[in-house]
Motif scaffolding. Structure first.
Motif, PDB file in Angstrom:
ATOM      1  N   TRP A 291      -8.435  -9.676   1.448  1.00  0.00           N
ATOM      2  CA  TRP A 291      -9.226  -9.041   3.429  1.00  0.00           C
ATOM      3  C   TRP A 291     -10.457  -8.244   2.739  1.00  0.00           C
ATOM      4  CZ3 TRP A 291      -8.961  -8.290   7.824  1.00  0.00           C
ATOM      5  CH2 TRP A 291      -7.587  -9.623   8.503  1.00  0.00           C
ATOM      6  N   GLY A 292     -10.657  -8.083   1.707  1.00  0.00           N
ATOM      7  CA  GLY A 292     -11.390  -6.923   0.661  1.00  0.00           C
ATOM      8  C   GLY A 292     -12.508  -7.918   0.896  1.00  0.00           C
TER       9      GLY A 292
ATOM     10  N   GLU B  61      -4.918  -5.748  15.026  1.00  0.00           N
ATOM     11  CA  GLU B  61      -5.739  -6.754  16.099  1.00  0.00           C
ATOM     12  C   GLU B  61      -6.790  -6.172  16.026  1.00  0.00           C
ATOM     13  OE1 GLU B  61      -4.071  -9.328  18.134  1.00  0.00           O
ATOM     14  OE2 GLU B  61      -2.989  -8.470  17.222  1.00  0.00           O
ATOM     15  N   GLN B  62      -8.034  -4.740  15.948  1.00  0.00           N
ATOM     16  CA  GLN B  62      -8.812  -4.877  15.465  1.00  0.00           C
ATOM     17  C   GLN B  62      -9.303  -5.672  13.321  1.00  0.00           C
ATOM     18  OE1 GLN B  62      -8.716  -0.605  16.547  1.00  0.00           O
ATOM     19  NE2 GLN B  62     -10.977  -0.596  15.900  1.00  0.00           N
ATOM     20  N   GLN B  63      -8.540  -5.137  12.896  1.00  0.00           N
ATOM     21  CA  GLN B  63      -8.347  -5.973  11.476  1.00  0.00           C
ATOM     22  C   GLN B  63      -8.818  -6.990  12.036  1.00  0.00           C
ATOM     23  OE1 GLN B  63      -4.956  -4.835  10.317  1.00  0.00           O
ATOM     24  NE2 GLN B  63      -6.444  -2.371   8.684  1.00  0.00           N
ATOM     25  N   LEU B  64      -8.212  -8.405  12.440  1.00  0.00           N
ATOM     26  CA  LEU B  64      -8.374  -9.443  12.733  1.00  0.00           C
ATOM     27  C   LEU B  64      -9.014  -9.383  13.148  1.00  0.00           C
ATOM     28  CD1 LEU B  64      -4.415  -9.982  14.067  1.00  0.00           C
ATOM     29  CD2 LEU B  64      -5.260 -11.742  12.043  1.00  0.00           C
ATOM     30  N   GLU B  65      -9.916  -8.890  14.445  1.00  0.00           N
ATOM     31  CA  GLU B  65     -11.456  -9.616  14.695  1.00  0.00           C
ATOM     32  C   GLU B  65     -12.522  -9.577  13.870  1.00  0.00           C
ATOM     33  OE1 GLU B  65     -12.550  -6.275  17.244  1.00  0.00           O
ATOM     34  OE2 GLU B  65     -11.054  -6.516  18.200  1.00  0.00           O
ATOM     35  N   ILE B  66     -12.446  -9.470  12.043  1.00  0.00           N
ATOM     36  CA  ILE B  66     -13.330  -9.308  11.549  1.00  0.00           C
ATOM     37  C   ILE B  66     -12.876 -10.466  11.174  1.00  0.00           C
ATOM     38  CG2 ILE B  66     -13.686  -7.287  10.859  1.00  0.00           C
ATOM     39  CD1 ILE B  66     -12.773  -7.547   8.164  1.00  0.00           C
ATOM     40  N   ILE B  67     -12.337 -12.050  11.445  1.00  0.00           N
ATOM     41  CA  ILE B  67     -11.639 -12.861  10.641  1.00  0.00           C
ATOM     42  C   ILE B  67     -12.610 -14.258  11.258  1.00  0.00           C
ATOM     43  CG2 ILE B  67      -9.753 -14.345   9.752  1.00  0.00           C
ATOM     44  CD1 ILE B  67     -10.098 -12.502   8.245  1.00  0.00           C
ATOM     45  N   PRO B  68     -12.799 -14.940  11.266  1.00  0.00           N
ATOM     46  CA  PRO B  68     -14.077 -15.588  11.777  1.00  0.00           C
ATOM     47  C   PRO B  68     -12.970 -17.269  12.456  1.00  0.00           C
ATOM     48  CG  PRO B  68     -14.870 -16.140   9.749  1.00  0.00           C
ATOM     49  CD  PRO B  68     -13.738 -15.092   9.841  1.00  0.00           C
ATOM     50  N   ASP B  69     -13.946 -17.928  13.791  1.00  0.00           N
ATOM     51  CA  ASP B  69     -13.238 -18.932  13.234  1.00  0.00           C
ATOM     52  C   ASP B  69     -13.955 -19.967  12.782  1.00  0.00           C
ATOM     53  OD1 ASP B  69     -11.466 -17.763  15.271  1.00  0.00           O
ATOM     54  OD2 ASP B  69     -13.007 -17.920  17.552  1.00  0.00           O
TER      55      ASP B  69
ATOM     56  N   GLN C  47       0.614  -1.708   0.070  1.00  0.00           N
ATOM     57  CA  GLN C  47      -0.293  -0.117  -0.025  1.00  0.00           C
ATOM     58  C   GLN C  47       0.205   1.457   0.226  1.00  0.00           C
ATOM     59  OE1 GLN C  47      -2.459  -0.130   3.746  1.00  0.00           O
ATOM     60  NE2 GLN C  47      -4.158   1.634   2.051  1.00  0.00           N
ATOM     61  N   LYS C  48       1.820   1.121   0.293  1.00  0.00           N
ATOM     62  CA  LYS C  48       2.862   2.934   0.320  1.00  0.00           C
ATOM     63  C   LYS C  48       3.413   2.905  -1.357  1.00  0.00           C
ATOM     64  CE  LYS C  48       5.252   1.040   4.249  1.00  0.00           C
ATOM     65  NZ  LYS C  48       6.442   0.347   4.700  1.00  0.00           N
ATOM     66  N   ASN C  49       3.281   2.093  -1.882  1.00  0.00           N
ATOM     67  CA  ASN C  49       3.225   2.254  -3.550  1.00  0.00           C
ATOM     68  C   ASN C  49       1.897   2.538  -4.290  1.00  0.00           C
ATOM     69  OD1 ASN C  49       5.615   1.738  -3.881  1.00  0.00           O
ATOM     70  ND2 ASN C  49       5.377  -0.509  -3.344  1.00  0.00           N
TER      71      ASN C  49
ATOM     72  N   LEU D 277     -10.689   1.548   2.530  1.00  0.00           N
ATOM     73  CA  LEU D 277      -9.077   2.095   2.880  1.00  0.00           C
ATOM     74  C   LEU D 277      -9.129   2.592   4.719  1.00  0.00           C
ATOM     75  CD1 LEU D 277      -9.339   4.338  -0.068  1.00  0.00           C
ATOM     76  CD2 LEU D 277      -7.186   2.813   0.862  1.00  0.00           C
ATOM     77  N   GLU D 278     -10.505   2.750   4.669  1.00  0.00           N
ATOM     78  CA  GLU D 278     -10.684   3.073   5.925  1.00  0.00           C
ATOM     79  C   GLU D 278      -9.785   1.944   7.157  1.00  0.00           C
ATOM     80  OE1 GLU D 278     -14.455   5.411   7.832  1.00  0.00           O
ATOM     81  OE2 GLU D 278     -13.906   6.861   5.735  1.00  0.00           O
ATOM     82  N   PHE D 279     -10.822   0.832   6.720  1.00  0.00           N
ATOM     83  CA  PHE D 279     -10.982  -0.248   7.546  1.00  0.00           C
ATOM     84  C   PHE D 279      -8.945  -0.287   7.531  1.00  0.00           C
ATOM     85  CE2 PHE D 279      -9.901  -5.020   7.525  1.00  0.00           C
ATOM     86  CZ  PHE D 279     -10.342  -5.228   9.174  1.00  0.00           C
ATOM     87  N   LEU D 280      -8.496  -0.071   6.146  1.00  0.00           N
ATOM     88  CA  LEU D 280      -6.875  -0.010   6.365  1.00  0.00           C
ATOM     89  C   LEU D 280      -5.822   0.596   7.337  1.00  0.00           C
ATOM     90  CD1 LEU D 280      -6.313  -1.193   2.248  1.00  0.00           C
ATOM     91  CD2 LEU D 280      -6.417  -3.490   4.148  1.00  0.00           C
ATOM     92  N   GLU D 281      -6.819   1.308   8.376  1.00  0.00           N
ATOM     93  CA  GLU D 281      -6.018   2.055   8.677  1.00  0.00           C
ATOM     94  C   GLU D 281      -6.373   1.909  10.109  1.00  0.00           C
ATOM     95  OE1 GLU D 281      -3.354   4.765   8.057  1.00  0.00           O
ATOM     96  OE2 GLU D 281      -4.431   3.678   6.113  1.00  0.00           O
ATOM     97  N   LEU D 282      -6.884   0.559  10.403  1.00  0.00           N
ATOM     98  CA  LEU D 282      -6.931   0.414  12.152  1.00  0.00           C
ATOM     99  C   LEU D 282      -6.371  -0.613  12.238  1.00  0.00           C
ATOM    100  CD1 LEU D 282     -10.627  -0.900  11.904  1.00  0.00           C
ATOM    101  CD2 LEU D 282     -10.076   0.874  13.021  1.00  0.00           C
ATOM    102  N   PRO D 283      -5.129  -0.309  13.421  1.00  0.00           N
ATOM    103  CA  PRO D 283      -4.497  -1.311  14.368  1.00  0.00           C
ATOM    104  C   PRO D 283      -4.769  -3.117  13.985  1.00  0.00           C
ATOM    105  CG  PRO D 283      -5.442  -0.323  16.121  1.00  0.00           C
ATOM    106  CD  PRO D 283      -6.419   0.074  14.784  1.00  0.00           C
TER     107      PRO D 283
END
Length: 103
Positions: free
Chosen positions: A38-39, A94-102, A13-15, A86-92
């Protein structure tokens, strides 16, 4: 796996900091598979249905087209999704991983 993929996505994403998902392709410095992984996770979490893509959206594509089916199933335009993602990608991470189901 998802943590590692997000770390890779952040490096790419830096590029392409303000990318548009619809512009990502195989010749782009931002790999569509990495961003797409991730999307899609973001979208499936949004509608709380891990099967929404293949069971709900895909059957509508022939009748509504990709973007029409996308809006019907996920309740947002593709442009709005891009902005939210894009806003989601700015989250830490640990918060991003919360959306991944077990699963």
């Amino acid at each position: 796996e998802m943590r590692s993929t997000m770390n890779h996505l952040k490096e790419m994403q830096k590029n392409c900091p303000n990318f548009n998902l619809s512009d990502l392709n195989y010749g782009n410095v931002c790999d569509p598979y990495t961003f797409g992984m991730w999307g899609i996770a973001y979208l499936l979490n949004k509608v709380d249905n891990q099967n929404a893509y293949q069971e709900l959206m895909f059957p509508l594509i022939n009748d509504l087209g990709y973007y029409g089916a996308f809006e019907e199933i996920f309740g947002i335009s593709f442009n709005t999704f891009n902005e939210e993602f894009l806003e989601f990608l700015e989250l830490p991470i640990e918060q991003q991983l919360e959306i991944i189901p077990d699963i």
